[in-house]
Design a protein around this motif. Sequence first.
Motif, short mmCIF file in Angstrom:
data_model
loop_
_atom_site.label_atom_id
_atom_site.label_comp_id
_atom_site.label_asym_id
_atom_site.label_seq_id
_atom_site.Cartn_x
_atom_site.Cartn_y
_atom_site.Cartn_z
N MET A 284 39.40 36.89 33.35
CA MET A 284 38.87 36.20 34.51
C MET A 284 39.91 36.20 35.62
N THR B 243 40.38 35.15 40.05
CA THR B 243 39.85 34.32 41.13
C THR B 243 39.86 35.11 42.42
N CYS B 244 38.74 35.13 43.12
CA CYS B 244 38.62 35.81 44.41
C CYS B 244 39.40 35.00 45.45
N ALA C 177 35.95 31.82 43.88
CA ALA C 177 35.12 31.81 42.67
C ALA C 177 35.79 32.68 41.61
N ARG C 178 35.66 32.24 40.35
CA ARG C 178 36.20 33.01 39.24
C ARG C 178 35.16 34.02 38.79
N ASP C 179 35.63 35.23 38.47
CA ASP C 179 34.72 36.28 38.06
C ASP C 179 35.47 37.24 37.14
N ASP D 24 34.35 42.96 38.14
CA ASP D 24 33.49 42.67 39.29
C ASP D 24 34.27 42.45 40.58
N LEU D 25 35.59 42.48 40.51
CA LEU D 25 36.44 42.24 41.67
C LEU D 25 37.24 43.48 42.04
N HIS E 222 36.07 39.80 45.88
CA HIS E 222 34.75 40.38 45.64
C HIS E 222 34.54 41.53 46.62
#
Length: 89
Positions: free
Chosen positions: A1, A3-4, A9-11, A15-16, A50
């Motif tokens: 995980m 953080t953007c 937001a954590r993702d 996905d980042l 993101h």
Amino acid sequence: MRTCVGCRARDLRSDLLRLVLAASDGATRGGSRVVVDVRGSLPGRGAWIHPDLACLDHAVRRRAVPRALRAADPLDLTAVRTYLEEQDR
């Protein structure tokens, strides 16, 4: 995980996008250049965002990218913005 740095937001890492400082080539005046690390293998400290222009705008407004990369100089984010605009097409 991860953080953007834009929306906080954590993702998932997949996905980042990872942003890193480009190697200094003397071509940029008044600041360092930030590039997108597509393969995730460039050396150095990274900032995660993101793949969305809104998150980039939030990060610029909050001055989050220089803080995340621990850079004292102003940063040039035009390569990141160009990459994101090309991805939208």
